[in-house]
Write a protein that holds these residues in place. Structure first.
Motif, PDB file in Angstrom:
ATOM      1  N   HIS A  48       0.825  -1.209   0.000  1.00  0.00           N
ATOM      2  CA  HIS A  48       0.000   0.000   0.000  1.00  0.00           C
ATOM      3  C   HIS A  48       0.862   1.263   0.000  1.00  0.00           C
ATOM      4  N   LEU A  49       1.939   1.246   0.750  1.00  0.00           N
ATOM      5  CA  LEU A  49       2.830   2.409   0.770  1.00  0.00           C
ATOM      6  C   LEU A  49       3.485   2.618  -0.593  1.00  0.00           C
ATOM      7  N   SER A  50       3.851   1.529  -1.239  1.00  0.00           N
ATOM      8  CA  SER A  50       4.436   1.616  -2.573  1.00  0.00           C
ATOM      9  C   SER A  50       3.429   2.230  -3.544  1.00  0.00           C
ATOM     10  N   TYR A  51       2.191   1.754  -3.488  1.00  0.00           N
ATOM     11  CA  TYR A  51       1.146   2.298  -4.354  1.00  0.00           C
ATOM     12  C   TYR A  51       0.934   3.776  -4.061  1.00  0.00           C
ATOM     13  N   LEU A  52       0.898   4.133  -2.769  1.00  0.00           N
ATOM     14  CA  LEU A  52       0.710   5.532  -2.392  1.00  0.00           C
ATOM     15  C   LEU A  52       1.863   6.383  -2.911  1.00  0.00           C
ATOM     16  N   GLY A  53       3.092   5.867  -2.828  1.00  0.00           N
ATOM     17  CA  GLY A  53       4.247   6.591  -3.345  1.00  0.00           C
ATOM     18  C   GLY A  53       4.167   6.795  -4.849  1.00  0.00           C
ATOM     19  N   GLN A  54       3.781   5.747  -5.575  1.00  0.00           N
ATOM     20  CA  GLN A  54       3.645   5.848  -7.028  1.00  0.00           C
ATOM     21  C   GLN A  54       2.551   6.839  -7.401  1.00  0.00           C
ATOM     22  N   LEU A  55       1.453   6.805  -6.667  1.00  0.00           N
ATOM     23  CA  LEU A  55       0.349   7.725  -6.920  1.00  0.00           C
ATOM     24  C   LEU A  55       0.774   9.164  -6.671  1.00  0.00           C
TER      25      LEU A  55
ATOM     26  N   LEU B 183       2.323  14.440  -8.768  1.00  0.00           N
ATOM     27  CA  LEU B 183       3.292  15.535  -8.838  1.00  0.00           C
ATOM     28  C   LEU B 183       3.757  15.762 -10.277  1.00  0.00           C
ATOM     29  N   ASN B 184       3.981  14.682 -11.011  1.00  0.00           N
ATOM     30  CA  ASN B 184       4.377  14.814 -12.413  1.00  0.00           C
ATOM     31  C   ASN B 184       3.294  15.527 -13.219  1.00  0.00           C
ATOM     32  N   GLN B 185       2.043  15.147 -13.003  1.00  0.00           N
ATOM     33  CA  GLN B 185       0.935  15.800 -13.708  1.00  0.00           C
ATOM     34  C   GLN B 185       0.842  17.272 -13.326  1.00  0.00           C
ATOM     35  N   PHE B 186       1.046  17.567 -12.067  1.00  0.00           N
ATOM     36  CA  PHE B 186       0.957  18.944 -11.589  1.00  0.00           C
ATOM     37  C   PHE B 186       2.065  19.805 -12.214  1.00  0.00           C
ATOM     38  N   TYR B 187       3.292  19.310 -12.243  1.00  0.00           N
ATOM     39  CA  TYR B 187       4.404  20.096 -12.747  1.00  0.00           C
ATOM     40  C   TYR B 187       4.484  20.110 -14.275  1.00  0.00           C
ATOM     41  N   ASN B 188       3.852  19.180 -14.928  1.00  0.00           N
ATOM     42  CA  ASN B 188       3.897  19.133 -16.391  1.00  0.00           C
ATOM     43  C   ASN B 188       2.739  19.911 -17.036  1.00  0.00           C
ATOM     44  N   LYS B 189       1.959  20.582 -16.253  1.00  0.00           N
ATOM     45  CA  LYS B 189       0.866  21.381 -16.820  1.00  0.00           C
ATOM     46  C   LYS B 189       1.349  22.689 -17.353  1.00  0.00           C
TER      47      LYS B 189
END
Length: 145
Positions: free
Chosen positions: A127-134, A139-145
Motif C-alpha cells: 500500500h505504501l508503494s502504491y501511495l508513493g507511485q500515486l 506531482l508529475n501531472q501537476f508540474y507538467n501542466k
C-alpha cells in the motif's frame, strides 16, 4: 533456560520482562529514581545518547531472541522491539498493580499487536508503494501542466 526452544513471542516476552525487572527497585523501592532518570534522558541534549541506548538494547534483545534476519526486517524487528520496550517501560512507571501484573499484560498485548503488524507488513509495504507511485504520478501531472 533455553530461549531457542520457545516460540518467538515467548522469547520476546521473557527478554523484555527480564530486562524490566532489573529496574523495579528504582521505580517503587527505596530509590524512586527511575522516573527522574527517564526525564533526564528525554532532555533535548540527551536525545542522541538515548536513541543510541535504546538501539543497542533492542539489538541485544533481538540477538538474544534469535533474530537472524539480514534484510529490511532486521531494521523493522529492532525498531518494533524498541517501541515495545519503551512503551512498556513507561507504562510500568504508572502501574500500581500487584507484582506489575498490568505491565506484563500490557507487554503481552503489545507483542500481539506487533505480531499482527509483522503479518500485515507485506500488505502495508504494498500500500505504501502504491501511495508513493500515486504521489509521484500526481506531482508529475501537476508540474507538467
Amino acid at each position: 533456560m533455553d530461549l531457542k526452544s520457545l516460540p518467538m513471542k515467548e522469547r520476546i516476552k521473557i527478554a523484555i520482562k527480564t530486562r524490566l525487572e532489573f529496574i523495579i527497585p528504582y521505580i517503587n523501592g527505596n530509590f524512586v529514581t527511575w522516573p527522574q532518570a527517564l526525564a533526564l534522558l528525554a532532555q533535548p541534549s540527551n536525545i542522541p545518547s538515548s536513541i543510541l541506548s535504546i538501539a543497542i538494547l533492542s539489538d541485544e534483545l533481538c540477538f538474544l531472541c534469535g533474530d537472524q534476519s539480514i534484510d529490511m526486517s532486521w531494521y523493522f524487528n529492532r525498531f518494533g522491539l524498541a517501541g515495545i520496550y519503551a512503551a512498556t517501560e513507561i507504562y510500568m512507571l504508572t502501574d500500581r498493580s500487584d507484582s506489575f501484573k498490568d505491565t506484563w499484560d500490557f507487554l503481552d498485548r503489545s507483542i500481539e499487536d506487533a505480531i499482527y503488524l509483522i503479518n500485515k507488513q507485506a500488505e502495508i509495504i504494498r500500500h505504501l508503494s502504491y501511495l508513493g507511485q500515486l504521489t509521484i504520478s500526481n506531482l508529475n501531472q501537476f508540474y507538467n501542466k
